[in-house]
Write a protein that holds these residues in place. Structure first.
Motif, PDB file in Angstrom:
ATOM      1  N   TYR A 283      42.109  41.324  43.555  1.00  0.00           N
ATOM      2  CA  TYR A 283      43.046  42.081  44.385  1.00  0.00           C
ATOM      3  C   TYR A 283      42.756  41.854  45.858  1.00  0.00           C
ATOM      4  CZ  TYR A 283      44.943  44.740  40.465  1.00  0.00           C
ATOM      5  OH  TYR A 283      45.578  45.101  39.296  1.00  0.00           O
ATOM      6  N   SER A 284      43.814  41.796  46.644  1.00  0.00           N
ATOM      7  CA  SER A 284      43.654  41.749  48.093  1.00  0.00           C
ATOM      8  C   SER A 284      43.101  43.085  48.565  1.00  0.00           C
ATOM      9  CB  SER A 284      45.000  41.468  48.768  1.00  0.00           C
ATOM     10  OG  SER A 284      45.950  42.469  48.420  1.00  0.00           O
ATOM     11  N   ALA A 285      42.605  43.121  49.791  1.00  0.00           N
ATOM     12  CA  ALA A 285      41.970  44.336  50.308  1.00  0.00           C
ATOM     13  C   ALA A 285      42.903  45.539  50.258  1.00  0.00           C
ATOM     14  CB  ALA A 285      41.485  44.099  51.734  1.00  0.00           C
ATOM     15  N   ASP A 286      44.195  45.315  50.495  1.00  0.00           N
ATOM     16  CA  ASP A 286      45.150  46.431  50.465  1.00  0.00           C
ATOM     17  C   ASP A 286      45.693  46.700  49.068  1.00  0.00           C
ATOM     18  OD1 ASP A 286      46.853  44.306  50.052  1.00  0.00           O
ATOM     19  OD2 ASP A 286      47.955  44.541  51.934  1.00  0.00           O
ATOM     20  N   GLY A 287      45.262  45.911  48.082  1.00  0.00           N
ATOM     21  CA  GLY A 287      45.689  46.117  46.706  1.00  0.00           C
ATOM     22  C   GLY A 287      47.095  45.665  46.399  1.00  0.00           C
TER      23      GLY A 287
ATOM     24  N   VAL B 220      31.142  42.104  52.317  1.00  0.00           N
ATOM     25  CA  VAL B 220      30.608  42.499  51.013  1.00  0.00           C
ATOM     26  C   VAL B 220      31.791  42.629  50.059  1.00  0.00           C
ATOM     27  CG1 VAL B 220      29.380  44.257  49.683  1.00  0.00           C
ATOM     28  CG2 VAL B 220      28.642  43.711  52.022  1.00  0.00           C
ATOM     29  N   VAL B 221      31.805  41.796  49.031  1.00  0.00           N
ATOM     30  CA  VAL B 221      32.890  41.769  48.047  1.00  0.00           C
ATOM     31  C   VAL B 221      32.375  42.365  46.741  1.00  0.00           C
ATOM     32  CG1 VAL B 221      34.321  40.255  46.619  1.00  0.00           C
ATOM     33  CG2 VAL B 221      34.046  39.780  49.068  1.00  0.00           C
ATOM     34  N   LEU B 222      33.127  43.281  46.155  1.00  0.00           N
ATOM     35  CA  LEU B 222      32.735  43.892  44.887  1.00  0.00           C
ATOM     36  C   LEU B 222      33.310  43.099  43.724  1.00  0.00           C
ATOM     37  CD1 LEU B 222      33.192  47.680  45.733  1.00  0.00           C
ATOM     38  CD2 LEU B 222      31.167  46.228  46.013  1.00  0.00           C
TER      39      LEU B 222
ATOM     40  N   THR C 217      37.508  44.789  52.022  1.00  0.00           N
ATOM     41  CA  THR C 217      37.483  43.405  51.558  1.00  0.00           C
ATOM     42  C   THR C 217      38.242  43.287  50.239  1.00  0.00           C
ATOM     43  OG1 THR C 217      35.327  43.965  50.594  1.00  0.00           O
ATOM     44  CG2 THR C 217      35.310  42.729  52.656  1.00  0.00           C
ATOM     45  N   PRO C 218      38.691  42.073  49.886  1.00  0.00           N
ATOM     46  CA  PRO C 218      39.286  41.881  48.557  1.00  0.00           C
ATOM     47  C   PRO C 218      38.238  42.154  47.485  1.00  0.00           C
ATOM     48  CG  PRO C 218      38.900  39.774  49.631  1.00  0.00           C
ATOM     49  CD  PRO C 218      38.654  40.828  50.662  1.00  0.00           C
ATOM     50  N   TYR C 219      38.683  42.355  46.246  1.00  0.00           N
ATOM     51  CA  TYR C 219      37.741  42.741  45.201  1.00  0.00           C
ATOM     52  C   TYR C 219      38.181  42.217  43.835  1.00  0.00           C
ATOM     53  CZ  TYR C 219      41.282  46.473  44.958  1.00  0.00           C
ATOM     54  OH  TYR C 219      42.460  47.171  44.897  1.00  0.00           O
ATOM     55  N   ILE C 220      37.212  42.159  42.937  1.00  0.00           N
ATOM     56  CA  ILE C 220      37.423  41.641  41.583  1.00  0.00           C
ATOM     57  C   ILE C 220      37.160  42.767  40.590  1.00  0.00           C
ATOM     58  CG2 ILE C 220      36.624  39.974  39.855  1.00  0.00           C
ATOM     59  CD1 ILE C 220      35.685  38.243  42.310  1.00  0.00           C
ATOM     60  N   VAL C 221      38.064  42.944  39.641  1.00  0.00           N
ATOM     61  CA  VAL C 221      37.938  44.049  38.688  1.00  0.00           C
ATOM     62  C   VAL C 221      37.801  43.543  37.253  1.00  0.00           C
ATOM     63  CG1 VAL C 221      39.294  45.573  40.174  1.00  0.00           C
ATOM     64  CG2 VAL C 221      40.440  44.280  38.358  1.00  0.00           C
ATOM     65  N   GLU C 222      37.308  44.424  36.409  1.00  0.00           N
ATOM     66  CA  GLU C 222      37.252  44.237  34.960  1.00  0.00           C
ATOM     67  C   GLU C 222      36.672  42.879  34.554  1.00  0.00           C
ATOM     68  OE1 GLU C 222      40.275  46.114  32.566  1.00  0.00           O
ATOM     69  OE2 GLU C 222      41.251  46.910  34.368  1.00  0.00           O
ATOM     70  N   ASN C 223      35.467  42.618  35.076  1.00  0.00           N
ATOM     71  CA  ASN C 223      34.695  41.431  34.685  1.00  0.00           C
ATOM     72  C   ASN C 223      35.407  40.109  34.959  1.00  0.00           C
ATOM     73  OD1 ASN C 223      32.253  42.607  33.733  1.00  0.00           O
ATOM     74  ND2 ASN C 223      33.306  43.261  31.868  1.00  0.00           N
TER      75      ASN C 223
END
Length: 251
Positions: free
Chosen positions: A69-73, A36-38, A58-64
């Motif tokens: 970012y990778s899972a560990d940021g 599940v990716v945000l 999991t990796p994630y996508i920010v600010e539209n």
């Protein structure tokens, strides 16, 4: 199979920010090893706590769609523009006579008032790197002129569930595709995307299964996609669970 989800009004309740109704579906996805990716308008600072609450690694996508970012940021792929560029453009917009209030104007108290977040969450929401949310104060005609003016600066306005977001020319759909190519190149199952607002349409259009969560206000989404479209009857996390449970039953 890969699940890519918006947060506010989708996996999180529009008013309470709770994901309680979706917990069972999240557990089932984890049991089946389905990532599940945000993909959200929220900031990286906000996501750190939310990922922990949801027990996601999991990796994630920010600010539209502005950054991946990778899972560990520790790794960041930037697609958007720095906030400083946006604020400079908005200063010029005010000089042109456009009327609005943005996060910079709100301050902490204003963000709490407009979002209903507690102080810690509001502080995290203020940690913007690539977008500037605002509330329009002028007429509809002036708003249209403002949107065109922003576009002429090489930027864009994107409508979210609460705010109009000024940002670089990127979106959740492009970011989703890049994230999949980078982190899930071996994924052979369908990509399921879930969202409720206009800023989710680019993501939904690129998914194999587009789940349009019933919005808390406004019209239902109608993404232009060749994939399957599912419209939920329930709102927020209830609709999220409704759709995912139905999809999982058929797998």
């Amino acid at each position: 199979m890969l699940v890519v989800s918006d947060l506010d009004g989708t996996l999180l309740d529009h008013h309470t920010y709770s994901f309680e109704p979706a917990k069972q579906a999240l557990t089932e996805l984890a049991h089946r090893n389905i990532p599940v990716v945000l993909n959200t308008s929220k900031t990286r600072t906000e996501l750190v706590q939310i990922l922990s609450d949801l027990q996601l690694t999991t990796p994630y996508i920010v600010e539209n769609g502005s950054a991946i970012y990778s899972a560990d940021g520790q790794q960041c792929d930037v697609l958007g523009k720095p906030r400083e560029v946006l604020l400079k453009a908005l200063d010029q917009a005010r000089e042109q006579g456009f009327s609005f209030q943005s996060y910079r104007d709100f301050g902490l108290a204003g963000v709490i008032e407009h979002t209903g977040l507690d102080q810690a969450a509001a502080e995290a929401s203020l940690a913007r790197e690539f977008t500037e949310p605002l509330i329009w104060k002028g007429s509809a005609k002036q708003r249209s002129s403002f949107v065109h003016w922003i576009q002429a600066q090489g930027l864009q306005c994107l409508e979210g569930g609460r705010f109009l977001h000024v940002m670089g020319r990127c979106d959740k759909g492009v970011a989703m595709q890049r994230l999949i190519k980078t982190y899930y190149p071996e994924n052979e199952g369908p990509v399921v995307a879930l969202g409720d607002s206009d800023n989710d349409t680019a993501m939904l259009a690129r998914a194999n299964i587009a789940v349009c969560i019933r919005p808390a206000s406004g019209e239902r989404l109608a993404p232009a996609t060749r994939g399957t479209i599912i419209h939920t009857e329930a709102f927020g996390p209830e609709g999220w669970a409704e759709a995912l449970n139905d999809i999982l039953k058929n797998r």
